[in-house]
Scaffold this motif. Structure first.
Motif, mmCIF file in Angstrom:
data_model
loop_
_atom_site.group_PDB
_atom_site.id
_atom_site.type_symbol
_atom_site.label_atom_id
_atom_site.label_comp_id
_atom_site.label_asym_id
_atom_site.label_seq_id
_atom_site.Cartn_x
_atom_site.Cartn_y
_atom_site.Cartn_z
ATOM 1 N N ASP A 74 0.847 -1.193 0.000
ATOM 2 C CA ASP A 74 0.000 0.000 0.000
ATOM 3 C C ASP A 74 0.880 1.240 0.000
ATOM 4 O O ASP A 74 1.460 1.599 1.021
ATOM 5 N N LYS A 158 -6.214 2.513 -8.408
ATOM 6 C CA LYS A 158 -7.088 3.687 -8.482
ATOM 7 C C LYS A 158 -8.466 3.297 -9.012
ATOM 8 O O LYS A 158 -9.501 3.753 -8.506
ATOM 9 N N LYS A 161 -10.491 1.504 -6.297
ATOM 10 C CA LYS A 161 -11.053 2.429 -5.312
ATOM 11 C C LYS A 161 -12.293 3.119 -5.877
ATOM 12 O O LYS A 161 -13.298 3.294 -5.176
ATOM 13 N N GLN A 162 -12.233 3.501 -7.141
ATOM 14 C CA GLN A 162 -13.389 4.141 -7.782
ATOM 15 C C GLN A 162 -14.569 3.181 -7.870
ATOM 16 O O GLN A 162 -15.725 3.579 -7.738
ATOM 17 N N SER A 164 -15.134 0.726 -5.813
ATOM 18 C CA SER A 164 -15.406 0.186 -4.473
ATOM 19 C C SER A 164 -15.078 -1.293 -4.356
ATOM 20 O O SER A 164 -15.736 -2.044 -3.627
ATOM 21 N N GLU A 166 -12.530 -4.249 -3.051
ATOM 22 C CA GLU A 166 -11.631 -4.379 -1.911
ATOM 23 C C GLU A 166 -10.182 -4.410 -2.387
ATOM 24 O O GLU A 166 -9.874 -4.986 -3.434
ATOM 25 N N LEU A 167 -9.295 -3.781 -1.611
ATOM 26 C CA LEU A 167 -7.866 -3.819 -1.888
ATOM 27 C C LEU A 167 -7.166 -4.603 -0.783
ATOM 28 O O LEU A 167 -7.481 -4.441 0.395
#
Length: 296
Positions: A74, A158, A161-162, A164, A166-167
């Motif tokens: 991260d 990116k 995240k846009q 939604s 999970e990372l």
């Protein structure tokens, strides 16, 4: 100095070190299966020139089916100045130590001459450890050749995240920084000399690596990245590639026990050679299938 700091931070993100596209061509994305369970594993190029976008269709196919995107670590946002300073401090010498003091007169002169080509002075970088300086030279050379850009992992993170999604991460940023701190520290002179010898071939090597990545040719990736590293710097190979692959294997196997579909994205070099993640998984009985998408 601010511009230099931003480039250094981009370089750290890029470390975590290398065409044509036709319908139904292979790409650097694999489905890894065990029984009815499967995940995707894909190779990233950590510095991807903008002209290489959009990504090959196989990446979109795997991304759309994945619930979770898994990347190496991260990386803090550019706006997180505190985290950025922590990163730079981790890759710097303690007060009083300098890189130039650890170099022979000949190598120091060669490094100064190379940095002059980028309108930089050694004094600007003298507090940084050898691996950081080598990454910076690579980034400056790629910028010079108009090959510098956002990596596949950063691009997809990116997007996740846009959307939604999970990372998840295979290792911590602190672990990566500790890793980079070690590289080149056993013999700074030999390490920098080796890096300087490669600068003139960066453009040709990187272009060949992009071709290998886009076509999913891990045989070529092995010859371009893994074999030279094993031959010329076996310690870096052990630390940067082999041991990390073994560490990541346990995480990846855990993904077969949950209810999610993961897309695991790692540097493409980690998928090439006899110690690759793909080879390790295959040796443990997983079925590996290279994707061939048929998207318009």
């Amino acid at each position: 100095m601010k511009q230099l700091t931003q480039l250094l931070l981009s370089t750290i993100a890029a470390s975590c070190l290398l065409t044509t596209s036709i319908c139904n061509a292979k790409s650097a994305v694999w489905q890894v299966s065990k029984g009815d369970e499967f995940i995707y594993i894909a190779g990233s190029i950590h510095v991807l020139p903008p002209k290489e976008l959009p990504l090959p269709a196989e990446f979109n196919q795997a991304y759309k089916q994945a619930d979770t995107l898994v990347i190496e670590a991260d990386m803090p946002a550019p706006s997180n100045s505190s985290a950025q300073l922590t990163m730079l401090k981790a890759l710097s010498y303690q007060t009083g130590e300098t890189l130039s003091s650890k170099l022979s007169a000949t190598v120091k002169k060669q490094l100064e001459a190379q940095l002059t080509q980028y309108d930089m002075q050694l004094s600007e970088l003298d507090s940084f450890r050898p691996f950081m300086v080598s990454l910076l030279m690579m980034s400056l050379e790629l910028q010079k050749q108009q090959l510098f850009g956002e990596g596949v992992d950063s691009y997809l993170a990116k997007r996740a995240k846009q959307d939604s999604k999970e990372l998840a991460f295979l290792e911590t940023l602190a672990f990566q920084l500790h890793l980079f701190k070690q590289l080149g520290s056993q013999d700074e002179d030999a390490f920098i000399q080796s890096q300087l010898a490669q600068v003139s071939s960066y453009q040709a090597l990187y272009s060949a690596m992009l071709d290998a990545w886009r076509n999913g040719d891990m045989h070529a990736m092995n010859e371009l990245t893994i074999m030279p590293l094993k031959q010329h710097d076996p310690l870096t190979y052990q630390i940067l590639i082999k041991q990390r692959n073994l560490n990541w294997l346990n995480h990846i196997e855990d993904y077969f026990t949950d209810q999610q579909k993961e897309l695991v994205l790692v540097g493409a070099a980690h998928l090439a050679g006899e110690d690759s993640l793909l080879a390790l998984l295959e040796s443990k009985g997983y079925v590996i299938a290279q994707l061939s998408a048929d998207e318009e």
